[in-house]
Enzyme design. Structure first.
Site, PDB file in Angstrom:
ATOM      1  N   ASN A   1       0.919  -1.193   0.025  1.00 50.80           N
ATOM      2  CA  ASN A   1       0.017   0.073   0.052  1.00 50.80           C
ATOM      3  C   ASN A   1       1.044   0.962  -0.106  1.00 50.80           C
ATOM      4  OD1 ASN A   1      -2.037   2.114   0.363  1.00 50.80           O
ATOM      5  ND2 ASN A   1      -2.270   1.471   2.661  1.00 50.80           N
TER       6      ASN A   1
ATOM      7  N   LYS B   1       0.080   4.351  -0.340  1.00 50.63           N
ATOM      8  CA  LYS B   1      -0.817   5.395   0.094  1.00 50.63           C
ATOM      9  C   LYS B   1      -0.212   6.722  -0.512  1.00 50.63           C
ATOM     10  CE  LYS B   1       0.144   3.610   4.751  1.00 50.63           C
ATOM     11  NZ  LYS B   1       0.149   3.845   6.003  1.00 50.63           N
TER      12      LYS B   1
ATOM     13  N   HIS C   1      -9.529   1.318   5.003  1.00 49.72           N
ATOM     14  CA  HIS C   1      -8.249   1.401   5.688  1.00 49.72           C
ATOM     15  C   HIS C   1      -8.531   2.505   6.834  1.00 49.72           C
ATOM     16  CE1 HIS C   1      -4.195   2.767   6.415  1.00 49.72           C
ATOM     17  NE2 HIS C   1      -3.705   1.693   5.459  1.00 49.72           N
TER      18      HIS C   1
ATOM     19  N   GLU D   1      -6.901   4.874   7.621  1.00 48.27           N
ATOM     20  CA  GLU D   1      -6.649   6.285   7.414  1.00 48.27           C
ATOM     21  C   GLU D   1      -7.847   6.822   6.823  1.00 48.27           C
ATOM     22  OE1 GLU D   1      -2.874   5.604   5.235  1.00 48.27           O
ATOM     23  OE2 GLU D   1      -1.952   5.301   7.403  1.00 48.27           O
TER      24      GLU D   1
ATOM     25  N   GLU E   1      -5.402  -4.821  10.744  1.00 43.02           N
ATOM     26  CA  GLU E   1      -4.422  -3.404  11.022  1.00 43.02           C
ATOM     27  C   GLU E   1      -4.587  -2.804  12.173  1.00 43.02           C
ATOM     28  OE1 GLU E   1      -2.293  -2.589   6.927  1.00 43.02           O
ATOM     29  OE2 GLU E   1      -3.923  -1.479   7.226  1.00 43.02           O
TER      30      GLU E   1
ATOM     31  N   GLY F   1       2.372   2.512  10.650  1.00 44.78           N
ATOM     32  CA  GLY F   1       3.342   3.580  10.437  1.00 44.78           C
ATOM     33  C   GLY F   1       4.001   4.209  11.715  1.00 44.78           C
TER      34      GLY F   1
ATOM     35  N   SER G   1       3.408  -1.663  10.476  1.00 45.53           N
ATOM     36  CA  SER G   1       4.848  -1.619  10.719  1.00 45.53           C
ATOM     37  C   SER G   1       5.713  -2.762  10.612  1.00 45.53           C
ATOM     38  CB  SER G   1       5.079  -1.277  12.323  1.00 45.53           C
ATOM     39  OG  SER G   1       4.534   0.100  12.334  1.00 45.53           O
TER      40      SER G   1
HETATM   41  C1  PEP Z   1      -0.876   0.242   5.900  1.00 42.77           C
HETATM   42  O1  PEP Z   1      -1.036   1.622   5.609  1.00 42.77           O
HETATM   43  O2  PEP Z   1      -1.634  -0.487   5.512  1.00 42.77           O
HETATM   44  C2  PEP Z   1       0.344  -0.137   6.678  1.00 42.77           C
HETATM   45  C3  PEP Z   1       0.266  -1.151   7.276  1.00 42.77           C
HETATM   46  O3  PEP Z   1       1.095   0.715   7.035  1.00 42.77           O
HETATM   47  P1  PEP Z   1       2.749   0.548   7.644  1.00 42.77           P
HETATM   48  O4  PEP Z   1       3.411  -0.769   7.203  1.00 42.77           O
HETATM   49  O5  PEP Z   1       3.621   1.805   7.169  1.00 42.77           O
HETATM   50  O6  PEP Z   1       2.588   0.428   9.005  1.00 42.77           O
END
Ligand code: PEP
Length: 246
Positions: free
Chosen positions: A7, A9, A93, A95, A164, A170, A209
């Site tokens: 992803n 983003k 997601h 976000e 998640e 992040g 992460s």
């Molecule tokens: C995500 O945005 O789906 C995600 C898992 O981000 P990150 O790996 O940066 O934590």
């Protein structure tokens, strides 16, 4: 098959996407036994689609609108995305939920539209830190899944779910593989209740992460069927290492 997805983003312009894929494709050339998915931002889908057309790497979008067309300034329909060769859409997601106010009802409409369009949704669910600390992880995840799949219970085999935890996205502070496993097992059990016939067929991915050092540890967990990777997918070498880490 395990699914490893990127992803990006709001990162990587069309020219940066071209550069990325020129480096990335040789790094995973000939690798079998896993499905690889890349979800660039909308303006980069076109160049990615062109570059991936002869490869087994799948292309996905990070969002979609549920209607086929109309007066929705700034939105993108599934027909538009399908013409670019996308086969997956990330839906719900955190976000989108927490920055852009996307409701469970809206998530449900998007999943419905994806299924109708034969595009595979990746439904993202996960608790916020305060919910985890209040012992509400299972309740939050169950509510998100039940509402997202309301009226769609018989189609659980046509989508994937990404667990998640919001506090892990992040932040460099991932859930431990063991903690993720417990939630994944709970989700799979729930899906078997929701759809006793096909509940066992939904893949449950972990996201939050993930990096090349910890990815193999998640993939060793019994109920982790793949990964959704944000930050660590922005460098071709790092994403390729994650893909090869199991
Ligand atoms: C995500 O945005 O789906 C995600 C898992 O981000 P990150 O790996 O940066 O934590």
């Amino acid at each position: 098959m395990k699914l490893i997805s990127a992803n990006w983003k709001m990162n990587l312009t069309p020219s940066q996407t071209k550069e990325y894929l020129q480096k990335f494709l040789p790094l995973i050339y000939g690798l079998e036994g896993r499905e690889v998915l890349i979800c660039p931002p909308f303006p980069s889908l076109c160049v990615a689609s062109e570059m991936l057309k002869d490869s087994s790497i799948k292309l996905g979008a990070q969002n979609c609108h549920h209607d086929k067309k109309g007066a929705y300034t700034g939105e993108v329909s599934l027909d538009m995305l399908k013409e670019l060769g996308i086969s997956y859409v990330i839906v719900g997601h955190s976000e989108r939920r927490w920055i852009f106010g996307e409701s469970d009802e809206f998530v449900n409409k998007k999943i419905t539209a994806c299924l109708k369009a034969s595009v595979r949704p990746i439904l993202c669910v996960g608790e916020r830190l305060e919910e985890r600390e209040a012992g509400l992880t299972f309740k939050v995840v169950e509510t998100q899944i039940r509402l997202a799949l309301s009226g769609l219970e018989e189609f659980t085999d046509s989508l994937d779910i990404a667990y998640e935890p919001v506090w892990a996205i992040g932040t460099g502070n991932p859930a431990t593989p063991e903690d993720a496993q417990v939630v994944h097992a709970y989700i799979k059990d729930l899906l078997c209740h929701i759809n006793p016939k096909h509940g066992g067929k939904t893949r449950v991915l972990y996201g939050g992460s993930v990096n090349p050092r910890n990815s193999g540890d998640y993939m060793r967990m019994k109920d982790v069927d793949g990964l959704l990777v944000g930050g660590a997918s922005l460098e071709p070498e790092s994403f390729a290492q994650i893909i090869k880490s199991f």
